[in-house]
Design a protein around this motif. Structure first.
Motif, short mmCIF file in Angstrom:
data_model
loop_
_atom_site.label_atom_id
_atom_site.label_comp_id
_atom_site.label_asym_id
_atom_site.label_seq_id
_atom_site.Cartn_x
_atom_site.Cartn_y
_atom_site.Cartn_z
N ALA A 73 0.85 -1.19 0.00
CA ALA A 73 0.00 0.00 0.00
C ALA A 73 0.88 1.24 0.00
CB ALA A 73 -0.91 0.00 1.22
N PHE A 74 0.34 2.29 -0.55
CA PHE A 74 0.95 3.60 -0.48
C PHE A 74 0.05 4.45 0.41
CE2 PHE A 74 2.63 1.66 -4.23
CZ PHE A 74 3.97 2.03 -4.19
N VAL A 75 0.65 5.12 1.37
CA VAL A 75 -0.12 5.89 2.34
C VAL A 75 0.33 7.34 2.25
CG1 VAL A 75 -0.71 6.21 4.77
CG2 VAL A 75 -0.37 3.90 3.86
N GLY A 76 -0.63 8.20 1.91
CA GLY A 76 -0.38 9.64 1.92
C GLY A 76 -0.65 10.16 3.32
N LEU A 116 4.21 7.15 1.92
CA LEU A 116 4.93 5.96 2.38
C LEU A 116 4.61 4.78 1.50
CD1 LEU A 116 3.85 6.05 6.16
CD2 LEU A 116 5.70 7.33 5.08
N LYS A 117 5.54 3.87 1.42
CA LYS A 117 5.28 2.57 0.81
C LYS A 117 5.33 1.56 1.95
CE LYS A 117 6.98 -0.83 -2.50
NZ LYS A 117 8.05 -1.13 -3.45
N VAL A 129 -1.01 -1.36 11.09
CA VAL A 129 0.12 -0.46 10.84
C VAL A 129 -0.40 0.97 10.59
CG1 VAL A 129 2.04 0.06 9.28
CG2 VAL A 129 1.64 -2.29 10.02
N ILE A 130 -1.45 1.09 9.82
CA ILE A 130 -2.02 2.43 9.53
C ILE A 130 -2.54 3.07 10.81
CG2 ILE A 130 -3.84 3.67 8.31
CD1 ILE A 130 -3.37 1.61 6.01
N THR A 131 -3.12 2.27 11.69
CA THR A 131 -3.57 2.78 12.99
C THR A 131 -2.38 3.31 13.78
OG1 THR A 131 -5.45 1.27 13.02
CG2 THR A 131 -4.74 2.18 15.15
N ILE A 145 -3.79 3.83 -0.43
CA ILE A 145 -4.04 3.22 -1.73
C ILE A 145 -3.50 1.80 -1.65
CG2 ILE A 145 -3.54 3.27 -4.20
CD1 ILE A 145 -3.02 6.33 -3.83
N LEU A 146 -4.37 0.83 -1.74
CA LEU A 146 -3.98 -0.58 -1.69
C LEU A 146 -3.73 -1.06 -3.11
CD1 LEU A 146 -3.65 -3.10 0.11
CD2 LEU A 146 -6.07 -3.55 -0.25
#
Length: 161
Positions: A73-76, A116-117, A129-131, A145-146
């Motif tokens: 996933a990419f996390v903005g 992030l990747k 992890v996002i939490t 974005i998954l």
């Protein structure tokens, strides 16, 4: 020799870097033979490049699914105003870097402050992890974005001159 800029790299340094980008397991003697210099010259140059952080590290590229790391996933990340610079931003970045599932951190201009990747074993772990990321002081919001399929992933390969 301390490198201050790319201008300090000569043709031998560049050729060594290019060769190591193609195959970091290449022997010193193979590189030396290709470049027409001694193996000790190559060894000395590589050490100088490492000491000056031109070469950051040696690594391998492998299929992450072997370790069951199939979820990417990419996390903005949007940062709070006081975390956009200075010590608070450094603390956010350190907190992110401490999460082993974070593979890359990039500063961006828009629409996010950081991107992030992440690579995890499954979506449940990704949520966890996002939490953790959202709980870091200075993180205002996340947007994930998954990915569904890895088409291409590689490390930098310097095109031939």
């Amino acid at each position: 020799m301390a490198y201050k800029s790319v201008k300090d790299l000569d043709a031998v340094d560049i050729k060594i870097i290019e060769r190591l980008c193609r195959d970091s397991s290449a022997s010193l003697s193979d590189i030396a033979e290709e470049l027409g210099v001694s193996a000790s010259t190559v060894h000395k140059r590589i050490n100088q490049l490492k000491e000056n952080n031109i070469i950051e590290r040696f690594t391998i590229l492998f299929d992450p699914s072997i370790l069951n790391l199939r979820t990417v996933a990419f996390v903005g990340i949007e940062l709070e105003r006081d975390a956009l610079m200075g010590k608070k931003k450094e603390e956010v970045v350190t907190g992110l870097a401490d999460i082993p599932y974070v593979m890359e951190i990039h500063e961006t201009l828009a629409p996010f402050d950081l991107i992030l990747k992440l690579r995890t074993k499954n979506v449940e772990k990704l949520r966890s992890v996002i939490t953790s990321i959202a709980a870091i002081d200075g993180v205002m919001a996340t947007n994930t974005i998954l990915t569904t399929n890895r088409i291409l992933e590689r490390y930098l390969e310097i095109p031939p001159s």
